[in-house]
Design a protein around this motif. Sequence first.
Motif, PDB file in Angstrom:
ATOM      1  N   SER A  65     -10.377  -0.952  -1.056  1.00 56.33           N
ATOM      2  CA  SER A  65      -9.908  -0.177   0.097  1.00 56.33           C
ATOM      3  C   SER A  65      -9.382  -1.088   1.210  1.00 56.33           C
ATOM      4  CB  SER A  65     -10.998   0.756   0.625  1.00 56.33           C
ATOM      5  OG  SER A  65     -12.121   0.031   1.043  1.00 56.33           O
ATOM      6  N   GLU A  66      -9.942  -2.289   1.355  1.00 57.53           N
ATOM      7  CA  GLU A  66      -9.411  -3.218   2.354  1.00 57.53           C
ATOM      8  C   GLU A  66      -8.015  -3.703   1.952  1.00 57.53           C
ATOM      9  OE1 GLU A  66     -13.480  -5.219   4.151  1.00 57.53           O
ATOM     10  OE2 GLU A  66     -12.704  -5.939   2.218  1.00 57.53           O
ATOM     11  N   LEU A  67      -7.814  -3.920   0.671  1.00 50.03           N
ATOM     12  CA  LEU A  67      -6.473  -4.295   0.201  1.00 50.03           C
ATOM     13  C   LEU A  67      -5.494  -3.149   0.437  1.00 50.03           C
ATOM     14  CD1 LEU A  67      -7.417  -6.188  -3.072  1.00 50.03           C
ATOM     15  CD2 LEU A  67      -6.358  -7.188  -1.032  1.00 50.03           C
ATOM     16  N   ARG A  68      -5.921  -1.924   0.163  1.00 50.21           N
ATOM     17  CA  ARG A  68      -5.050  -0.750   0.380  1.00 50.21           C
ATOM     18  C   ARG A  68      -4.694  -0.616   1.850  1.00 50.21           C
ATOM     19  NH1 ARG A  68      -2.053   1.709  -1.081  1.00 50.21           N
ATOM     20  NH2 ARG A  68      -2.615   3.861  -0.933  1.00 50.21           N
ATOM     21  N   SER A  69      -5.658  -0.861   2.737  1.00 52.44           N
ATOM     22  CA  SER A  69      -5.393  -0.763   4.179  1.00 52.44           C
ATOM     23  C   SER A  69      -4.434  -1.856   4.644  1.00 52.44           C
ATOM     24  CB  SER A  69      -6.697  -0.872   4.971  1.00 52.44           C
ATOM     25  OG  SER A  69      -7.510   0.239   4.726  1.00 52.44           O
ATOM     26  N   ALA A  70      -4.587  -3.057   4.082  1.00 56.25           N
ATOM     27  CA  ALA A  70      -3.723  -4.171   4.472  1.00 56.25           C
ATOM     28  C   ALA A  70      -2.296  -3.989   3.969  1.00 56.25           C
ATOM     29  CB  ALA A  70      -4.300  -5.488   3.942  1.00 56.25           C
ATOM     30  N   LEU A  71      -2.142  -3.264   2.854  1.00 56.15           N
ATOM     31  CA  LEU A  71      -0.824  -3.046   2.230  1.00 56.15           C
ATOM     32  C   LEU A  71      -0.617  -1.544   2.021  1.00 56.15           C
ATOM     33  CD1 LEU A  71      -1.235  -5.904  -0.401  1.00 56.15           C
ATOM     34  CD2 LEU A  71       0.112  -6.001   1.715  1.00 56.15           C
ATOM     35  N   PRO A  72      -0.438  -0.787   3.105  1.00 55.56           N
ATOM     36  CA  PRO A  72      -0.424   0.683   3.005  1.00 55.56           C
ATOM     37  C   PRO A  72       0.717   1.267   2.169  1.00 55.56           C
ATOM     38  CG  PRO A  72       0.196  -0.020   5.225  1.00 55.56           C
ATOM     39  CD  PRO A  72      -0.248  -1.246   4.480  1.00 55.56           C
ATOM     40  N   MET A  73       1.803   0.539   1.977  1.00 56.77           N
ATOM     41  CA  MET A  73       2.916   1.062   1.181  1.00 56.77           C
ATOM     42  C   MET A  73       2.717   0.823  -0.311  1.00 56.77           C
ATOM     43  SD  MET A  73       4.829   2.373   3.505  1.00 56.77           S
ATOM     44  CE  MET A  73       6.309   2.690   2.578  1.00 56.77           C
ATOM     45  N   LEU A  74       1.686   0.088  -0.680  1.00 60.45           N
ATOM     46  CA  LEU A  74       1.401  -0.247  -2.073  1.00 60.45           C
ATOM     47  C   LEU A  74       0.632   0.904  -2.729  1.00 60.45           C
ATOM     48  CD1 LEU A  74       1.220  -2.257  -4.426  1.00 60.45           C
ATOM     49  CD2 LEU A  74      -0.702  -3.321  -3.255  1.00 60.45           C
ATOM     50  N   SER A  75       1.120   1.387  -3.854  1.00 59.74           N
ATOM     51  CA  SER A  75       0.459   2.503  -4.540  1.00 59.74           C
ATOM     52  C   SER A  75      -0.820   2.030  -5.231  1.00 59.74           C
ATOM     53  CB  SER A  75       1.397   3.124  -5.581  1.00 59.74           C
ATOM     54  OG  SER A  75       1.543   2.254  -6.691  1.00 59.74           O
ATOM     55  N   ASP A  76      -1.727   2.970  -5.464  1.00 58.51           N
ATOM     56  CA  ASP A  76      -2.971   2.651  -6.166  1.00 58.51           C
ATOM     57  C   ASP A  76      -2.692   2.082  -7.552  1.00 58.51           C
ATOM     58  OD1 ASP A  76      -4.890   3.358  -4.227  1.00 58.51           O
ATOM     59  OD2 ASP A  76      -4.718   5.476  -4.750  1.00 58.51           O
TER      60      ASP A  76
END
Length: 146
Positions: A65-76
């Motif tokens: 989730s920290e990676l997702r927050s740091a890169l918000p345009m990156l899909s799961d």
Amino acid sequence: MPHTLGGDLVTHRTVGHPAGLPDDPRANVTAPTPECPVEITLAALHGRWTTLVVRELLRGDRSYSELRSALPMLSDKVLSDRLAQLGQAGVVTRDRRPGWPPRVRYALTPRGHRLGPVLQALWDWGAEASARDIGAESGRETSPVH
């Protein structure tokens, strides 16, 4: 001949060879091979977003989730794929902690940390090329970015 960089003496193990040409028989191939160290590095960094995932992990271990927050345009899906790819390349470790919900942390391996200077060199080369392109567009030359 030794070079100076910021006043420091820099020597290369490729003394007698032009910069960038290693003194290694593998460098004399006539076609790319999977055993080529450059190809191995490029394969580890292959794919859109990979360098940004590595950049985030160079800052310290992160949860998904920290990676997702740091890169918000990156899909799961792409994030999962990149983490799996980097794990297979020996660049990232996945540490699953017991408990509910399970806690997973991603961190760079020592091999992964060694990609930091590689990414910096790629950045520097691209910044210099970008500065030259901007200078050419405006009709004036620019000096390299150091």
